[in-house]
Every structure is written in C-alpha cells, then in structure tokens.
Design a protein around this motif. Structure first.
Motif, PDB file in Angstrom:
ATOM      1  N   VAL A  15       0.809  -1.526  -0.047  1.00 12.43           N
ATOM      2  CA  VAL A  15       0.124  -0.046  -0.072  1.00 12.43           C
ATOM      3  C   VAL A  15       0.752   1.081  -0.346  1.00 12.43           C
ATOM      4  O   VAL A  15       2.132   0.819   0.786  1.00 12.43           O
ATOM      5  N   GLY A  16       0.689   1.826  -0.787  1.00 14.86           N
ATOM      6  CA  GLY A  16       1.599   3.375  -1.147  1.00 14.86           C
ATOM      7  C   GLY A  16       2.984   3.154  -2.136  1.00 14.86           C
ATOM      8  O   GLY A  16       3.554   3.369  -2.258  1.00 14.86           O
ATOM      9  N   ALA A  17       2.282   2.265  -3.262  1.00 23.01           N
ATOM     10  CA  ALA A  17       2.977   2.216  -3.751  1.00 23.01           C
ATOM     11  C   ALA A  17       4.186   2.831  -4.784  1.00 23.01           C
ATOM     12  O   ALA A  17       5.154   3.072  -6.023  1.00 23.01           O
ATOM     13  N   ALA A  18       3.898   4.237  -4.484  1.00 24.58           N
ATOM     14  CA  ALA A  18       4.188   5.448  -6.135  1.00 24.58           C
ATOM     15  C   ALA A  18       4.976   6.284  -5.034  1.00 24.58           C
ATOM     16  O   ALA A  18       5.675   6.820  -5.443  1.00 24.58           O
ATOM     17  N   VAL A  59       1.077  -7.625   4.220  1.00 19.96           N
ATOM     18  CA  VAL A  59       0.448  -6.368   3.361  1.00 19.96           C
ATOM     19  C   VAL A  59       1.612  -5.329   4.385  1.00 19.96           C
ATOM     20  O   VAL A  59       1.910  -5.311   5.479  1.00 19.96           O
ATOM     21  N   SER A  60       2.276  -4.689   4.014  1.00 25.71           N
ATOM     22  CA  SER A  60       3.475  -3.722   3.549  1.00 25.71           C
ATOM     23  C   SER A  60       2.878  -1.595   3.538  1.00 25.71           C
ATOM     24  O   SER A  60       2.387  -2.102   2.352  1.00 25.71           O
ATOM     25  N   VAL A  61       2.821  -1.622   4.060  1.00 28.01           N
ATOM     26  CA  VAL A  61       2.145  -0.140   4.342  1.00 28.01           C
ATOM     27  C   VAL A  61       2.989   0.924   3.997  1.00 28.01           C
ATOM     28  O   VAL A  61       4.220   0.767   5.313  1.00 28.01           O
ATOM     29  N   CYS A  62       3.125   2.255   2.924  1.00 29.42           N
ATOM     30  CA  CYS A  62       4.492   2.594   2.760  1.00 29.42           C
ATOM     31  C   CYS A  62       3.517   4.239   2.420  1.00 29.42           C
ATOM     32  O   CYS A  62       4.002   5.277   1.717  1.00 29.42           O
ATOM     33  N   SER A  63       1.835   4.629   3.405  1.00 30.93           N
ATOM     34  CA  SER A  63       1.560   5.183   2.018  1.00 30.93           C
ATOM     35  C   SER A  63       1.764   6.345   3.603  1.00 30.93           C
ATOM     36  O   SER A  63       2.670   6.094   4.322  1.00 30.93           O
ATOM     37  N   PRO A  64       1.204   7.572   3.225  1.00 30.15           N
ATOM     38  CA  PRO A  64       1.526   9.294   3.907  1.00 30.15           C
ATOM     39  C   PRO A  64       1.324   8.774   5.247  1.00 30.15           C
ATOM     40  O   PRO A  64       0.326   8.054   5.290  1.00 30.15           O
ATOM     41  N   HIS A 104      -2.399   4.695  10.001  1.00 26.50           N
ATOM     42  CA  HIS A 104      -3.485   3.956  11.091  1.00 26.50           C
ATOM     43  C   HIS A 104      -5.028   3.267  10.237  1.00 26.50           C
ATOM     44  O   HIS A 104      -5.067   1.902  10.818  1.00 26.50           O
ATOM     45  N   ALA A 105      -5.161   3.676   9.179  1.00 26.65           N
ATOM     46  CA  ALA A 105      -6.176   3.159   9.278  1.00 26.65           C
ATOM     47  C   ALA A 105      -5.912   2.023   7.712  1.00 26.65           C
ATOM     48  O   ALA A 105      -6.155   0.687   7.791  1.00 26.65           O
ATOM     49  N   HIS A 106      -4.474   1.772   7.350  1.00 25.61           N
ATOM     50  CA  HIS A 106      -3.972   0.794   6.449  1.00 25.61           C
ATOM     51  C   HIS A 106      -3.544  -0.406   7.079  1.00 25.61           C
ATOM     52  O   HIS A 106      -3.676  -1.007   6.830  1.00 25.61           O
ATOM     53  N   ILE A 107      -3.537   0.026   8.299  1.00 31.66           N
ATOM     54  CA  ILE A 107      -2.679  -1.055   9.353  1.00 31.66           C
ATOM     55  C   ILE A 107      -4.027  -1.933   9.363  1.00 31.66           C
ATOM     56  O   ILE A 107      -3.990  -3.097   9.716  1.00 31.66           O
ATOM     57  N   ASN A 108      -5.015  -1.336  10.251  1.00 37.56           N
ATOM     58  CA  ASN A 108      -6.440  -2.472  10.604  1.00 37.56           C
ATOM     59  C   ASN A 108      -6.681  -2.584   9.190  1.00 37.56           C
ATOM     60  O   ASN A 108      -6.770  -3.715   9.756  1.00 37.56           O
ATOM     61  N   ALA A 109      -6.643  -1.636   8.565  1.00 37.35           N
ATOM     62  CA  ALA A 109      -7.380  -3.456   7.155  1.00 37.35           C
ATOM     63  C   ALA A 109      -6.265  -4.131   7.003  1.00 37.35           C
ATOM     64  O   ALA A 109      -7.407  -4.657   6.308  1.00 37.35           O
ATOM     65  N   GLY A 110      -5.334  -4.316   6.762  1.00 35.30           N
ATOM     66  CA  GLY A 110      -3.947  -5.280   6.730  1.00 35.30           C
ATOM     67  C   GLY A 110      -4.658  -6.515   7.560  1.00 35.30           C
ATOM     68  O   GLY A 110      -4.570  -7.041   7.584  1.00 35.30           O
ATOM     69  N   LEU A 111      -4.777  -6.119   8.852  1.00 33.73           N
ATOM     70  CA  LEU A 111      -4.912  -7.150   9.832  1.00 33.73           C
ATOM     71  C   LEU A 111      -6.273  -7.724   9.454  1.00 33.73           C
ATOM     72  O   LEU A 111      -6.440  -9.130  10.277  1.00 33.73           O
ATOM     73  N   ARG A 112      -7.260  -7.035   9.567  1.00 32.89           N
ATOM     74  CA  ARG A 112      -8.599  -7.164   9.288  1.00 32.89           C
ATOM     75  C   ARG A 112      -8.227  -8.140   8.043  1.00 32.89           C
ATOM     76  O   ARG A 112      -9.745  -9.273   7.572  1.00 32.89           O
ATOM     77  N   LEU A 113      -7.474  -8.277   7.271  1.00 32.66           N
ATOM     78  CA  LEU A 113      -8.086  -8.584   6.255  1.00 32.66           C
ATOM     79  C   LEU A 113      -7.339 -10.500   6.056  1.00 32.66           C
ATOM     80  O   LEU A 113      -6.558 -11.382   5.617  1.00 32.66           O
ATOM     81  N   GLY A 114      -6.553 -10.718   7.683  1.00 31.01           N
ATOM     82  CA  GLY A 114      -5.830 -11.750   8.376  1.00 31.01           C
ATOM     83  C   GLY A 114      -4.559 -11.550   7.883  1.00 31.01           C
ATOM     84  O   GLY A 114      -4.211 -12.816   7.907  1.00 31.01           O
ATOM     85  N   CYS A 115      -3.475 -10.421   7.909  1.00 33.19           N
ATOM     86  CA  CYS A 115      -2.378 -10.425   7.201  1.00 33.19           C
ATOM     87  C   CYS A 115      -1.276  -9.782   8.192  1.00 33.19           C
ATOM     88  O   CYS A 115      -2.137  -9.416   9.011  1.00 33.19           O
ATOM     89  N   ASP A 116       0.137  -9.555   8.651  1.00 37.29           N
ATOM     90  CA  ASP A 116       0.397  -9.145   9.326  1.00 37.29           C
ATOM     91  C   ASP A 116       1.249  -8.136   8.505  1.00 37.29           C
ATOM     92  O   ASP A 116       0.495  -8.763   7.123  1.00 37.29           O
ATOM     93  N   VAL A 117       1.176  -6.982   8.684  1.00 36.58           N
ATOM     94  CA  VAL A 117       1.732  -5.780   8.364  1.00 36.58           C
ATOM     95  C   VAL A 117       2.997  -5.197   9.193  1.00 36.58           C
ATOM     96  O   VAL A 117       3.468  -5.617   9.857  1.00 36.58           O
ATOM     97  N   ILE A 118       3.935  -4.630   8.009  1.00 29.81           N
ATOM     98  CA  ILE A 118       4.984  -4.218   7.745  1.00 29.81           C
ATOM     99  C   ILE A 118       4.909  -2.926   7.747  1.00 29.81           C
ATOM    100  O   ILE A 118       4.238  -3.021   6.380  1.00 29.81           O
TER     101      ILE A 118
END
Length: 315
Positions: free
Chosen positions: A7-10, A75-80, A85-99
């Motif tokens: 998330v935040g690929a650009a 799910v790796s989070v590189c967003s602004p 917070h929102a993207h981490i929660n989304a990743g965890l709720r998808l059943g994934c660990d998050v970096i």
C-alpha cells in the motif's frame, strides 16, 4: 514464499520495500496507490496486480483470502503518515501480518488501538526501525553498555535534508498529514537514540517551524542537542552547493560514521521480521511518545548549554 501486498506503491520509500520483498525470496502479488507513477514495479515484480482505488484493492485482497493457496500473508504499508493507522487496520483485518514504515502512528492512543486489533485478529504489526540494524549503531550501543555505568554522553545530532518547493505542496508539507518536520524526518533518529542510550528523561523544544526544529533530549546515558531541517540554507558552507544533505552525529566530540550501509537496511529489516525477530508495537512506543510530546511542547529558551550550535542562527 510469502505473498505480499503493498500500500503506497508510488511513494519515495516503496521501491526499498519492493526490493526487500524480492531479495528475501518472496512475491509481491498486488499493489495500490492513488498515483500511477509506479514503473519501478516492472523491474522488480512485473506480474503484480495494481490498483488506484483502495476499494478495488481491498476487494481483490478479500477475494484472494477465500482461497488458502492464494491468500495474502503480509501487507506492507508505505502510504502517507496520516493513513498508516487506517491501512494497518485494514491489513490486519484481511488476516495478514503488517509491515509499516515510520512513524507507525502519531500518538500512543493509536498504538493501543492497533494492539487491540492485533488481539482481535491474531495477526502481528511490525515497524521498520532500520537504524537498529546498522552496524555502526550496534557498535555504539555496545560501547555504551560496556562503558561506565550512569555516564551521560554528550551527543549532537544534526540532520539537514534539502527539499524543494514541491515538498510544501505535497502531503509532507501539511502538518495534519505528516505531523511536522520533527516527526516526519526525525522519528527514526529518536528511536536510534533510545536504542543506544536508554529511556528518555527530559524533552525540551527550542525552535519549531514548518521547515525546521531544534531541541534537547536527555536519556539515561546521554545529553542530546538536536537540529532537523529541510531548508538548504541551513547546510554548512563545507557542503553547500556540493551535497543536498548533511548528516552528523557526534558522541563526546567524536563523529559517528554511518553515512554508508543504508542501502540494504530494509532488506535486513524484512529478513528479521520473517525470522520472527522484528520490532513490534511496544518497540515503537518510545519514539511515538517522543514525537507526540515534541509536537505538544511550546518552544523554550535554551539554557545551560543545551541549545544546538545552529540554534543561534535561527529567528
């Protein structure tokens, strides 16, 4: 092989995550960013799906979740910063660990909320604290630990990373989204100082503006005068016109050389996480609390030699 989403690929830091995913022998399955300037994917993971709407990205990730052979693992989070917070929660709720990149979140209350989501989902959140893996930092930490107990080292931290006019037009120049200079470019240094010198005992801010900040931090084993800036005018004459960045950390007058060795630290961080030796919520708490306090403090006049040398040139 783990299956990753990004998330935040650009963003600026995203290529280091893509490289870390590839170099640790894993697969980038899908990526998301509202911007489509992501040509770097072609050289690192050309088969990755890509989305410019979060809803479509999330729907695709949920569809993958239904098939255990295709489900995402991390799910790796590189967003602004303000979206972490929102993207981490989304990743965890998808059943994934998050970096997630730094700063994990802007305040301790959000850390507590993310810890709750961890418990609800049974998944883990990992923070990239790459300076803890830098050999020069590890060596200094060892020297402090084996040295004289209760000795306060005198440390001076100076970091000037010139930014053009684009910076203030981007989310990074908006303190509601980046949380200001001290948080955006300083949080990993505050983590490094805690990692080396122990618990923070005193936090004072001497100057703050949208372009720079300065202050004093006292740890169990160090007195730290710090200065952070994105203003090229603050560059020392020795580097002005030659380099856009000046980074200096001295301990008891001796320069700590760590200008090299940064390139692969994200890959090292990823490998540690995959080995179960990464840094989680509680490891990130100290630097999050430090920057939260810095943002709340009113600048005070420097006393007793606690002001950074560059402070005298500010107005």
């Amino acid at each position: 092989m783990k299956r990753f989403a990004l998330v935040g690929a650009a963003g600026y830091i995203a290529p280091r995550h893509m490289r870390a995913i590839k170099d640790t022998g894993n697969e980038l399955v899908c990526a998301y960013d509202i911007n489509d300037s992501v040509g770097i994917i072609d050289s690192l993971s050309p088969q990755s799906e890509f989305f410019t709407e979060f809803e479509r990205f999330y729907d695709y990730a949920w569809w993958l979740k239904r098939d255990t052979t295709k489900a995402l693992d991390i799910v790796s989070v590189c967003s602004p910063n303000y979206l972490h917070h929102a993207h981490i929660n989304a990743g965890l709720r998808l059943g994934c660990d998050v970096i997630c990149e730094k700063p994990l979140v802007p305040n301790a209350a959000m850390l507590d909320e993310l810890a709750l989501t961890e418990r609800e989902t049974g998944k883990r959140l990992w923070n990239i604290l790459q300076l803890r893996h830098h050999q020069a930092i590890i060596n200094l930490k060892h020297q402090v630990q084996v040295g004289q107990k209760d000795h306060k080292h005198d440390v001076e931290l100076t970091y000037i990373t010139s930014r053009g006019k684009w910076y203030m037009e981007s989310w990074k120049g908006d303190p509601r989204k980046s949380f200001g200079v001290a948080t955006n470019i300083g949080v990993h240094f505050y983590d490094m100082l805690y990692f080396i010198f122990g618990k923070l005992q005193r936090n004072v801010v001497h100057f703050v503006s949208e372009f720079k900040a300065a202050g004093y931090l006292e740890y169990e084993n160090a007195r730290v005068r710090w200065f952070l800036s994105i203003d090229a005018n603050d560059l020392p004459d020795s580097v002005k016109g030659k380099k856009p960045t000046y980074r200096s950390i001295t301990c008891d007058g001796a320069e700590i050389e760590f200008s090299e060795g940064f390139t692969d630290l994200h890959t090292v961080s990823y490998q540690a996480i995959l080995d179960g030796k990464g840094y989680g919520i509680e490891d990130a708490r100290h630097c999050v609390e430090t920057v939260e306090t810095i943002r709340s403090l009113k600048p005070a006049t420097a006393q007793n030699g606690e002001g950074h040398p560059f402070l005298s040139g500010l107005s």
